[in-house]
Design a protein around this motif. Sequence first.
Motif, PDB file in Angstrom:
ATOM      1  N   UNK A 211      12.296  15.522  -9.857  1.00 17.33           N
ATOM      2  CA  UNK A 211      11.701  16.837 -10.070  1.00 17.33           C
ATOM      3  C   UNK A 211      10.186  16.671 -10.119  1.00 17.33           C
ATOM      4  N   UNK A 212       9.467  17.692  -9.696  1.00 15.51           N
ATOM      5  CA  UNK A 212       8.009  17.574  -9.579  1.00 15.51           C
ATOM      6  C   UNK A 212       7.333  17.129 -10.871  1.00 15.51           C
ATOM      7  N   UNK A 213       7.724  17.642 -12.064  1.00 14.32           N
ATOM      8  CA  UNK A 213       7.036  17.213 -13.287  1.00 14.32           C
ATOM      9  C   UNK A 213       7.184  15.735 -13.608  1.00 14.32           C
ATOM     10  N   UNK A 214       8.110  15.038 -12.963  1.00 12.46           N
ATOM     11  CA  UNK A 214       8.280  13.605 -13.216  1.00 12.46           C
ATOM     12  C   UNK A 214       7.233  12.755 -12.502  1.00 12.46           C
ATOM     13  N   UNK A 215       6.434  13.366 -11.622  1.00 12.72           N
ATOM     14  CA  UNK A 215       5.280  12.669 -11.075  1.00 12.72           C
ATOM     15  C   UNK A 215       5.570  11.617 -10.032  1.00 12.72           C
ATOM     16  N   UNK A 216       6.654  11.754  -9.279  1.00 16.07           N
ATOM     17  CA  UNK A 216       6.973  10.723  -8.288  1.00 16.07           C
ATOM     18  C   UNK A 216       5.939  10.633  -7.171  1.00 16.07           C
ATOM     19  N   UNK A 217       5.409  11.761  -6.735  1.00 12.73           N
ATOM     20  CA  UNK A 217       4.444  11.718  -5.627  1.00 12.73           C
ATOM     21  C   UNK A 217       3.177  10.966  -6.027  1.00 12.73           C
ATOM     22  N   UNK A 218       2.533  11.280  -7.164  1.00 10.33           N
ATOM     23  CA  UNK A 218       1.385  10.445  -7.552  1.00 10.33           C
ATOM     24  C   UNK A 218       1.763   8.993  -7.808  1.00 10.33           C
ATOM     25  N   UNK A 219       2.988   8.735  -8.248  1.00 11.83           N
ATOM     26  CA  UNK A 219       3.411   7.348  -8.414  1.00 11.83           C
ATOM     27  C   UNK A 219       3.460   6.636  -7.071  1.00 11.83           C
ATOM     28  N   UNK A 220       3.996   7.300  -6.053  1.00 14.04           N
ATOM     29  CA  UNK A 220       4.015   6.695  -4.714  1.00 14.04           C
ATOM     30  C   UNK A 220       2.588   6.420  -4.249  1.00 14.04           C
ATOM     31  N   UNK A 221       1.672   7.339  -4.529  1.00 20.26           N
ATOM     32  CA  UNK A 221       0.274   7.134  -4.146  1.00 20.26           C
ATOM     33  C   UNK A 221      -0.322   5.943  -4.889  1.00 20.26           C
ATOM     34  N   UNK A 222       0.030   5.782  -6.170  1.00 23.49           N
ATOM     35  CA  UNK A 222      -0.429   4.607  -6.912  1.00 23.49           C
ATOM     36  C   UNK A 222       0.175   3.336  -6.345  1.00 23.49           C
ATOM     37  N   UNK A 223       1.458   3.418  -5.929  1.00 26.82           N
ATOM     38  CA  UNK A 223       2.117   2.217  -5.398  1.00 26.82           C
ATOM     39  C   UNK A 223       1.472   1.771  -4.089  1.00 26.82           C
ATOM     40  N   UNK A 224       0.959   2.704  -3.311  1.00 27.45           N
ATOM     41  CA  UNK A 224       0.242   2.322  -2.090  1.00 27.45           C
ATOM     42  C   UNK A 224      -0.957   1.448  -2.437  1.00 27.45           C
ATOM     43  N   UNK A 225      -1.624   1.730  -3.532  1.00 28.62           N
ATOM     44  CA  UNK A 225      -2.751   0.901  -3.981  1.00 28.62           C
ATOM     45  C   UNK A 225      -2.263  -0.451  -4.493  1.00 28.62           C
ATOM     46  N   UNK A 226      -1.117  -0.438  -5.183  1.00 31.81           N
ATOM     47  CA  UNK A 226      -0.551  -1.696  -5.673  1.00 31.81           C
ATOM     48  C   UNK A 226      -0.231  -2.625  -4.510  1.00 31.81           C
ATOM     49  N   UNK A 227       0.355  -2.072  -3.463  1.00 34.76           N
ATOM     50  CA  UNK A 227       0.771  -2.881  -2.317  1.00 34.76           C
ATOM     51  C   UNK A 227      -0.431  -3.499  -1.612  1.00 34.76           C
ATOM     52  N   UNK A 228      -1.593  -2.880  -1.717  1.00 38.56           N
ATOM     53  CA  UNK A 228      -2.789  -3.477  -1.124  1.00 38.56           C
ATOM     54  C   UNK A 228      -3.099  -4.823  -1.759  1.00 38.56           C
ATOM     55  N   UNK A 229      -2.822  -4.958  -3.060  1.00 43.15           N
ATOM     56  CA  UNK A 229      -3.077  -6.223  -3.761  1.00 43.15           C
ATOM     57  C   UNK A 229      -1.841  -7.114  -3.829  1.00 43.15           C
ATOM     58  N   UNK A 230      -0.664  -6.492  -3.780  1.00 41.72           N
ATOM     59  CA  UNK A 230       0.597  -7.226  -3.876  1.00 41.72           C
ATOM     60  C   UNK A 230       1.502  -6.768  -2.727  1.00 41.72           C
ATOM     61  N   UNK A 231       1.272  -7.277  -1.522  1.00 39.30           N
ATOM     62  CA  UNK A 231       1.975  -6.761  -0.339  1.00 39.30           C
ATOM     63  C   UNK A 231       3.491  -6.897  -0.394  1.00 39.30           C
ATOM     64  N   UNK A 232       4.004  -7.801  -1.235  1.00 38.75           N
ATOM     65  CA  UNK A 232       5.451  -8.003  -1.298  1.00 38.75           C
ATOM     66  C   UNK A 232       6.105  -7.243  -2.446  1.00 38.75           C
ATOM     67  N   UNK A 233       5.359  -6.357  -3.122  1.00 38.82           N
ATOM     68  CA  UNK A 233       5.890  -5.645  -4.284  1.00 38.82           C
ATOM     69  C   UNK A 233       6.754  -4.463  -3.840  1.00 38.82           C
ATOM     70  N   UNK A 234       7.864  -4.249  -4.555  1.00 39.21           N
ATOM     71  CA  UNK A 234       8.806  -3.177  -4.242  1.00 39.21           C
ATOM     72  C   UNK A 234       8.939  -2.239  -5.440  1.00 39.21           C
ATOM     73  N   UNK A 235       9.170  -0.957  -5.131  1.00 34.76           N
ATOM     74  CA  UNK A 235       9.405   0.059  -6.151  1.00 34.76           C
ATOM     75  C   UNK A 235      10.764   0.700  -5.914  1.00 34.76           C
TER      76      UNK A 235
END
Length: 388
Positions: A211-235
Amino acid sequence: MRVLHVLDSFSFGGAENLVVELARHVSADHAAGQDLHLDLAVASLGPAGREGKDAMLDRFQALGLAPTYLGVRRLLDPIGVIRLARTLRASSADVVHAHLGYSATLVPLAARLAGVPCVATLHLVPQLGSRADRVKEGLSVLVPATLGRLVLVSQAAYDGYARHYGPATASWRCIPNGIDVDRYSTARRRLPQDVPVPDGAPVWAVVAALREPKGHVPLVEAWARVVEQHPDAHLLVVGEGTHRPAIEARVRELGLERRVHLLGRREDVPDLLAGVDGVVSASFTEALPTSLVEAAACGLPVVATDAGGTRDVVLDGETGQVVPVGDVPALARELSRLLSDPGARAAYGEAARRRAEQTFSMQTWTRALHDLYAELIDPSRTEPKENA
């Protein structure tokens, strides 16, 4: 002590699942001879046969319960309240426990007519919607607080309702929900075979309805930044809901199809959590986030936004990290930091497990409910204490 739990419906949701877990725990206690003298029954406020409203029915039935439907179709239903009162009077319940907004408003009225003590739990923080919604929300606070006991599941929820619909009275209680801590292991194991993550890869999880209030879309956007530093990281995204298409679209736009995995609704959450390195929440609003309590029981570190009752669960800098709501860079920064620091993850996880055992165990929750029910049945046993 016979307690009838009344839910708005048997749909899939946090409150419904909590009642399932409570029934499972009470049943196990009976079998082990550790009886708190609780005999549970469960009912849906609404009528049977509403599409999408019975997803949890089979879970109640699997526990040997015989769920019933009370047939109230709307909030303004005087005949329905009278019919509900007759049902409660005939139920032989010593206490009726209502959950969620509609039940919290209607059931105490019917219980008063039936002469049955009533408690109601609100499982959300104040939503503060339209004027009409605020009137309904105010009634869900005022009615049970006046006619029985009102339970809020976190200090954040208690303070929020007191601020907007208070002041709080001696009939209000703050009682955190519990989980079966022993069901969650701190031992790390491989992920289930159907989860498409290579062995040894860093992996975090978010467990929440889509559901939108759970913030999944901004989390995905944050994970894109995480993957830049940790290319093998999975969510791992565990849960289902109406916001799934928007989440999938953002995953595709950011090229994260091989790093973000939407697993849907799962029945094996403890097994999934046993195979991840941490749990994340980007929610905008929470009352008491059960998924973060479950993470703590697994001895997992958490990175979470500062939403509602999150701080009731996550001690910032002790069991995890709390970042501002909606702050994608801060969320990505703390995730990346913990991905690089196994020592900090382990220390947070150990502290989290201790907190889960001390504060959020099913035994602690069940005892608190039992004592509240006993107080309702015999008010002379315990003098009500504000925010007890």
